[in-house]
Design a protein around this motif. Structure first.
Motif, mmCIF file in Angstrom:
data_model
loop_
_atom_site.group_PDB
_atom_site.id
_atom_site.type_symbol
_atom_site.label_atom_id
_atom_site.label_comp_id
_atom_site.label_asym_id
_atom_site.label_seq_id
_atom_site.Cartn_x
_atom_site.Cartn_y
_atom_site.Cartn_z
ATOM 1 N N UNK A 171 84.353 74.800 -3.408
ATOM 2 C CA UNK A 171 85.681 74.713 -4.014
ATOM 3 C C UNK A 171 86.578 75.839 -3.502
ATOM 4 N N UNK A 172 86.038 77.062 -3.465
ATOM 5 C CA UNK A 172 86.812 78.211 -2.986
ATOM 6 C C UNK A 172 87.185 78.023 -1.511
ATOM 7 N N UNK A 173 86.268 77.443 -0.735
ATOM 8 C CA UNK A 173 86.490 77.231 0.695
ATOM 9 C C UNK A 173 87.680 76.315 0.952
ATOM 10 N N UNK A 174 87.799 75.250 0.164
ATOM 11 C CA UNK A 174 88.764 74.208 0.488
ATOM 12 C C UNK A 174 90.050 74.243 -0.340
ATOM 13 N N UNK A 175 90.046 74.900 -1.488
ATOM 14 C CA UNK A 175 91.176 74.727 -2.407
ATOM 15 C C UNK A 175 92.501 75.215 -1.815
ATOM 16 N N UNK A 176 92.521 76.385 -1.203
ATOM 17 C CA UNK A 176 93.776 76.916 -0.662
ATOM 18 C C UNK A 176 94.230 76.152 0.584
ATOM 19 N N UNK A 177 93.348 75.966 1.611
ATOM 20 C CA UNK A 177 93.803 75.203 2.790
ATOM 21 C C UNK A 177 94.229 73.777 2.456
ATOM 22 N N UNK A 178 93.499 73.114 1.543
ATOM 23 C CA UNK A 178 93.851 71.741 1.181
ATOM 24 C C UNK A 178 95.187 71.693 0.457
#
Length: 416
Positions: free
Chosen positions: A327-334
């Motif tokens: 979740x941390x990996x994708x939340x900002x870029x997405x």
């Protein structure tokens, strides 16, 4: 990287070469013809060759430094020990930024190219919806772990290699020398547009995160790893040059302005080539190749970001811990990709500036300090003394200056 290695024989150089080539060549190659359209073929090829040399040297410098430490030691260990905690924090932040901005770039690119693919099948799907769906699928594989990602990546890599040879055989057959060398072009001052090319070329030769794994893979045999870096980056350079010839030899220079105005996204380039070639089979191959290129790059970058965050945040490797890290990996870029869906070209440019720290400056400083601390080292060393170190540092300074001037809108831009 996890292949079993016999006690008496090291793996073939071929496998390490493929790892480097597969890491370097990805969706970033689609940005090159667009940003190179101002400088065009001759100057852009020269800049690409110079960048390849500097990035190869920086990788070899990191290799030499790593051989002073236990196998598997990475940037964090080497940088903290040789350059101190402050530089280690800066270097870590640059790694995190590069992986994060590239994740955003690939979400943006995947949405655009999948929208193009669905449109060809008469399925109306928005770029945001396509990007969201594909990102959730990638996130699932990343959550499942490295084994799942490696298996899927192997499939993507195989498809990418097959379509590459089929596609470029067709593209090169349509190349027109008058377009490639812009015979009769109205703009003669091509070199002034060359400065903009440098950060994008730098971002297109990122492989330094794989060096520690190769050292472990070849059990500390620096000479073998050095050959892998040389052959792998040369192969990537050749692929890039073929790609540039195939695109610039088919698309008129002036047409790249419209492609850049669409954000430089992959679908714009695919559309332009498809319309000019008037070949249904080549258009399909181009779409398939671009899809797999984005997918393989997307998986590799996001897994690297996931691993870095898991180590940084000391996350548990169980299902719940991996879910949190995913979740941390994708939340900002997405979130950024859903708000700004056409940022592929801009994101690659920012990645070039940040990558200057950890892929160019840090390796040069590391090898300089390592040679001071270990003056009697008898293992593999990069030849040339301090001359390669100075060349790489000058390249880094040039890239930083160009990037800052670009962000301040002080450099001429052709494709705008």
């Amino acid at each position: 990287m996890e292949t079993a290695v016999s006690a008496s024989k090291l793996p073939s150089i071929l496998w390490g070469t493929l790892i480097i080539t597969g890491t370097v060549v990805g969706a970033g190659m689609f940005s090159l013809p667009v940003v190179m359209s101002g400088a065009w073929f001759s100057w852009s090829s020269a800049i690409l060759l110079f960048t390849w040399l500097c990035m190869l040297l920086s990788g070899l410098m990191f290799l030499e430094t790593s051989l002073h430490y236990p196998r598997g030691a990475g940037f964090d260990t080497l940088t903290r020990d040789l350059l101190g905690q402050r530089w280690n924090v800066l270097n870590g932040a640059s790694i995190l930024f590069v992986l994060g901005i590239l994740t955003y770039a690939y979400i943006s690119a995947s949405g655009a190219i999948l929208q193009h693919t669905f449109a060809a099948l008469a399925l109306p799907v928005s770029a945001r919806a396509a990007g969201l769906g594909f990102t959730l699928l990638v996130a699932l594989f990343v959550w499942l772990g490295t084994a799942a990602v490696s298996r899927v990546t192997l499939i993507f890599l195989g498809a990418k290699v097959i379509t590459f040879f089929l596609l470029f055989g067709g593209l090169l057959g349509h190349v027109r020398s008058a377009l490639l060398f812009d015979v009769g072009g109205t703009e003669s001052h091509y070199l002034r547009y060359g400065w903009m090319v440098i950060p994008f070329c730098l971002a297109s030769f990122g492989y330094h995160g794989n060096i520690s794994g190769l050292i472990e893979y070849y059990r500390g045999e620096g000479k073998k790893v050095a050959r892998c870096l040389l052959l792998g980056t040369v192969a990537a350079l050749m692929i890039y040059l073929v790609w540039i010839v195939g695109t610039m030899g088919n698309i008129p220079r002036v047409d790249f302005i419209a492609i850049a105005q669409r954000g430089g996204n992959i679908d714009a380039l695919v559309d332009a080539l498809g319309n000019l070639l008037q070949s249904a089979s080549l258009s399909v191959l181009l779409t398939v190749f671009s899809t797999f290129a984005v997918a393989s790059s997307f998986l590799g970058v996001t897994l690297g970001l996931f691993d870095y965050l898991a180590d940084l945040l000391k996350m548990d490797n169980g299902a719940t811990g991996r879910l949190k890290t995913t979740v941390i990996t994708f939340v900002v870029p997405l979130s950024a990709a859903l708000i700004w869906p056409n940022g592929f070209l801009v994101a690659i440019g920012y990645a070039g500036l940040a990558a200057t720290v950890w892929a160019v400056i840090t390796p040069a400083l590391l090898v300089w300090r390592a040679r001071q601390r270990f003056p009697h080292f008898q293992g593999w060393r990069l030849k040339g003394g301090n001359l390669p170190v100075l060349l790489v540092l000058l390249f880094a300074v040039l890239n930083i200056i160009v990037s800052l001037l670009s962000y301040a809108d002080l450099l001429p831009v052709y494709a705008r």
